[in-house]
Design an enzyme around this catalytic site. Sequence first.
Site: not given
Lengths: 500, 493, 95
Positions: B76, B151, B175
């Site tokens: 990420k 997210s 997330s």
Amino acid sequence: MEWETVIGLETHAQLSTVSKIFSGASTAFGAAPNTQACGVDIALPGVLPVINRGAVERAIRFGLAANGKRADNICRRSVFARKNYFYPDLPKGYQISQYELPIVSGGSVSIVTRSGEKIIRLTRAHLEEDAGKSLHEDFQGMSGIDLNRAGTPLLEIVSEPDMRSAEEAVAYAKALHALVRWIGICDGNMQEGSFRCDANVSVRRPGGPLGTRREIKNLNSFRFLQQAIEYEVQWQIDVIEGGGTIGQATVLFDADSGKTREMRSKEDAHDYRYFPDPDLLPLEVSDVWIDEVRAAIGELPGERKKRFQESMALSEYDAGVLTNDRETGDYFEGVIGASLASGEARDRADFKLCANWVINEVLAKRNADNLPPWQFAVSDDTLGYMLGLLRNGDISARTTKDLFAEFWEASRAKKFSVQGGSKSMVDELIASRGLKQVSDTAEIESIIDQVLLANPKSVEEFRAGREKAFNALVGQAMKATKGKGNPATINGILRRRLGA
Amino acid sequence: MHNATVSELSAALTAGKISSAELTKLFLERIGQLNGVLNAFVTVDAEKSLAQARAADERIARHEGSRLTGIPIAHKDIFCARDWLTTCGSKMLANFVSPYDAHVIERFNAAGCVILGKTNMDEFAMGSSNETSYFGPVKNPWDQTCVPGGSSGGSAAAVAPRRAPPATGTHTGGSIRQPAALTGITGIKPTYGRVSRYGMIAFASSLDQGGVMARSAEDAALLLSEMAGADARDSTCVDMAAEDYTRTLRQPWTPDGSSDRPLQGLRIGLPREHFGEGLAPEVEVAVRAAVAEFEKLGASIVDINLPNSPLSVPAYYVIAPAEASSNLSRFDGVRYGYRAPDYADLLDMYRKTRAQGFGAEVKRRILIGTYVLSHGYYDAYYLQAQRIRRLIAQDFDAAFKCCDLIAGPTSPTVAFKLGAKASDPVQMYLNDIYTIPANLAGLPGMSIPCGFGSGGLPVGLHVVGNYYSEARMLCAASHFQQATDWHTKAPGV
Amino acid sequence: MPLSPDEVRRIALLARIELSEPEIAAAQGQLNAIFGLIEKLQAADTRGVAPMSHAGDASARLREDQVLESDQRERFQSVAPHVERGLYLVPRVIE
């Protein structure tokens, strides 16, 4: 009309750790810009603070020292908060500082002024990080930011508004300065900003309600502290007497003009939005840790002063002067040690002699030369040795003074291979210049025999009751020893011979 | 090969059936085919990846590899990776080449993993749909008109269509679990403090936690074993040695368990509050079926209450923005990142830099956070939210006295359409209603695929364990996955 | 409690985010909707409950006082918007 001044001080003492409070970067002073600003200090995305044990230990030390070594003012669980505001020298956009729960709450510092001793209470002392520096030299109209200082550990020591004059404020600042240096938590170097004060100043009618205070920021010398407060107090009185009112403000002291002026930059920054720093869990201090710190503190100024008074029979004044800072006390004790051969008993006269010398000669010279407290041009060993010779009658008081002065100057001029001089250097000088006093009784007795024979008139006059004649005989004896006779020895023998 | 699990890939690499370089090329090609469509990756750098892969191959040849050496992994874009662009999905960091490695990156690099690229995400991890990224929205690989969740939407959209074997994610409200549920993969967010946050760009420090997005519980266990563990640079990271979560994966829940009832003795709590209003029937059907499967495997079911969980979203939307408003103050245009091109003075530079560098959702949350911390509102909002946070944690304490794991839906609905909630922040925030309570308490949570709803969109089963019970959660999830095949389904892209 | 445009302006200034007049109006609407959600907190009885600022009740782990970092100025400043002679440059700071 009568006005009373009310002053409280917030003092930032830079703690003497080798690394920063939340990072492993060096705290050494004077490095090239931003070379001692690591990722945490410049607030790179993703970095995190980790608390420096050394900074916490020093805060505990201070708490104990300002509280007679009791620990009831040390918070077992304190909390670091974020103080949020934007400023280019504040890389995270917040300063990590203890807010609601500081590590130290309470304590006191005793000061002595012309009106005597007074206790100044401490509100609190808390740990926080320093900001960087903005340099305003010409960068095409821009400011340059150096973050080397960012993250340097500070102990902010907040006093109660207990001071009533600039003199008291300065005495407090000096006492605090001496204390933090004494316990070794701060080097006290005011030029480098290691110890700086903010003064909260207000005026009121005696006994009336407190007036509105203005805060004078960043005073980094005792002289500026004094001047700034004196100016500010008069300014406030003038404003009020002129029909005006004082608004709460943060002001700066301009040393060139000797005036204070309001700061322009922080007008909208009063809402700091403090909240507990989620990156830092509460700081816990165990009783075991406190005990360890207490055991390592050693003698505090008050304790040492008391010991000097009680076991050395020094006056309160002498003991006070000799414990103003740790180095002076250490030096004094070093002088005593060196003035006596091992195993020799000390008596009051010895202590008094050494105290007088340190206070009247050494401290006078140190002050005259504007030296920091830890700088003694003549070492305690060397001076002690000289005083031992003086006490034993090997050299005269005059000789001792001259020797000391000569050593001091030579050492200041770095003419010595051994900084501060040495015993053998003293011995060599006395020998090469023939400064040694004659204290040998047999030698002096024979000289006196000759003097008495050669001056029958003076002997007669003395016996007739004229004291002046005695002095003439002493003078003759001194002359006969070429000035090296020990006056006390000559005096004694002469009186015995004359049957006086 | 792209369908193989991490342990299968590991075996193939060790046996020399494939090289890390070949494997890396394979995945890079697959990413290239699809990234224009899904937008899962912000940065791919084949040269860097292949250099790492070749180094891994050499290490394997010297028999010095670990079980993860040579495995490609996507990270990420919230994790700082040295010499990699690290954007956090923001214009503010669009040109930020990180000068250092996050702890998590360091660990995976040291194990010999190959960085496949940096995955897209909601800007500064603020979002539940991956629509707030400066680099454009990520599409759901099951239906490109739908969101992948957020997210960590880029990581989910990389793992689900087999464009990365595993990926890292981070979790503040939902997330990891929510995008895992919406894309049909397995995601685990460990106990707060289990994974170092050093180098993970902060959103809300007391809630942020790194975790894994993978194809199965077994893969997640393998990856989490590498990721978790003490780190002196994060003082909120617990001082606990790393665990090997794969060790107990196949063991029965208790020694009494049999091979067909391995979860005998496991008590699963179903919170009444998570099966009420707002839950889509298709999601409830899939979740209840999964719970029945657990019962078949020997687990018993108890109803529990989490009475304060309806307050979790309001409390979260005070605490997270408060911390974020402060965490994001460092983005000021002075030392790195975006600086507005034109400004009158210092104040103007700050205001323009932050107005232009942050997107709408980030600015919204900074404003909320600034407000709730400001003078006169702190007690009513921030402190009150912190008190409710404790009540929520106490709810879980009480619940874990009568059950071992808590299960329910991860998300109230399957993936929704792109843009459907973009203009209504409150509706968007309610997406995380089931995952936020455990996060406020700092508990570990997982989402595992458990079926499909309308339009063939995946449904996730939410599993919450007690503090540091990751091994137990992964064990239960692994037994479920031994008995079911939801986790083996991949979208046809 | 609904936010006024002035309050939006005040917090935007505190947060150093420039908002145009239309943006202030839009932000006001959105923030008030969100505060509608947040207001639910006020109904809860939290008397006697200690605020929880961290997950768990652990205390801070401390680091030893050691210098662990060396100079990385060049690397760090390679991503800086404006540096000169090792300093970060900003519009003039007025004290």
